[in-house]
Write an enzyme that holds these catalytic residues in place. Structure first.
Site, mmCIF file in Angstrom:
data_model
loop_
_atom_site.group_PDB
_atom_site.id
_atom_site.type_symbol
_atom_site.label_atom_id
_atom_site.label_comp_id
_atom_site.label_asym_id
_atom_site.label_seq_id
_atom_site.Cartn_x
_atom_site.Cartn_y
_atom_site.Cartn_z
ATOM 1 N N CYS A 117 0.826 -1.215 0.000
ATOM 2 C CA CYS A 117 0.000 0.000 0.000
ATOM 3 C C CYS A 117 0.859 1.264 0.000
ATOM 4 C CB CYS A 117 -0.938 -0.006 1.204
ATOM 5 S SG CYS A 117 -2.074 -1.409 1.252
ATOM 6 N N HIS A 118 1.854 1.315 0.891
ATOM 7 C CA HIS A 118 2.706 2.505 0.994
ATOM 8 C C HIS A 118 4.187 2.158 1.068
ATOM 9 C CE1 HIS A 118 -1.298 3.724 2.514
ATOM 10 N NE2 HIS A 118 -1.050 4.822 1.831
ATOM 11 N N GLY A 119 4.521 0.892 0.878
ATOM 12 C CA GLY A 119 5.924 0.520 0.753
ATOM 13 C C GLY A 119 6.680 0.343 2.046
#
Length: 231
Positions: free
Chosen positions: A195-197
């Site tokens: 999702c955001h790494g």
């Protein structure tokens, strides 16, 4: 000589009356000139009649002791009723917050780890949440134990996060925004949240990305060689 006697008889009564007038203030004031009242305040009779109706409803504590006792009884009864009602409502509120039988049954769960191979990660559910259980190899254990604390955002040693070195058990929820990371992925071979790494190592510690904390370790204990109870 006779003239002097006659004069003294006439003057004596007048002097006596003068002395008596001076000695008696009431008489002296009556002889003074009348005084005039220039005050603008109304007289008592100009203020109207006084309402004495409250005196009819007033309880005489001495003359009416029974009425006073009845009043105290009514007040005490009303306060007791209020307190009893508040107590019942409080008990019902507390009872509604206690867990039901089906919820208590899900409070803990047991899992058999005998079929989990070395290097393999499985996902189980506990209280509706995903739990990652990984059987780590000797090389993975050595790598995680050698990570310097200065390289960690949320500084925790590997041995503080495990009970048995080969088993790492973490809650499968990313500490950034609550997503579920992917197993055996990321730059550190542990878990990766697409999702955001956010990248986690094989100990579940955040190594890269926006997540502020390591993956949470749930409460668990080993109840056998290859059996655990979570919760």
């Amino acid at each position: 000589m006779n003239a002097l006697r006659t004069a003294s008889r006439i003057a004596a009564p007048r002097l006596g009356q003068a002395f008596r007038t001076t000695a008696n203030p009431a008489v002296a004031s009556s002889l003074q000139q009348p005084r005039f009242n220039f005050s603008t305040e109304p007289s008592l009779h100009e203020l109207g009649s006084v309402d004495h109706g409250y005196e009819k409803d007033r309880i005489d504590k001495v003359a009416e002791p029974n009425r006073r006792a009845f009043t105290y009884l009514m007040l005490s009864g009303a306060r007791f009723a209020y307190a009893s009602t508040a107590r019942v409502l409080l008990l019902r509120f507390v009872a509604s917050m206690s867990a039901s039988a089906d919820v208590l049954a899900l409070a803990s769960a047991e899992f058999d780890l005998g079929a989990v191979q070395e290097g393999q990660t499985i996902t189980v559910k506990w209280r509706g949440k995903p739990i990652f259980i990984r059987n780590r190899s000797e090389s993975e254990i050595a790598v995680e134990a050698g990570v310097p604390m200065a390289h960690l955002r949320d500084q925790e040693s590997d041995e503080d996060r495990v009970q048995e070195s080969k088993w790492i058990i973490v809650l499968g929820i990313c500490t950034h925004l609550g997503c579920v990371p992917l197993n055996n992925a990321g730059d550190f071979g542990g878990w990766f949240c697409p999702c955001h790494g956010s990248h986690y190592d094989v100990s579940g510690r955040i190594r890269k990305g926006p997540a502020p904390l390591n993956l949470e370790v749930p409460p668990y204990k080993f109840i056998g060689d290859n059996q655990i109870r979570i919760g």
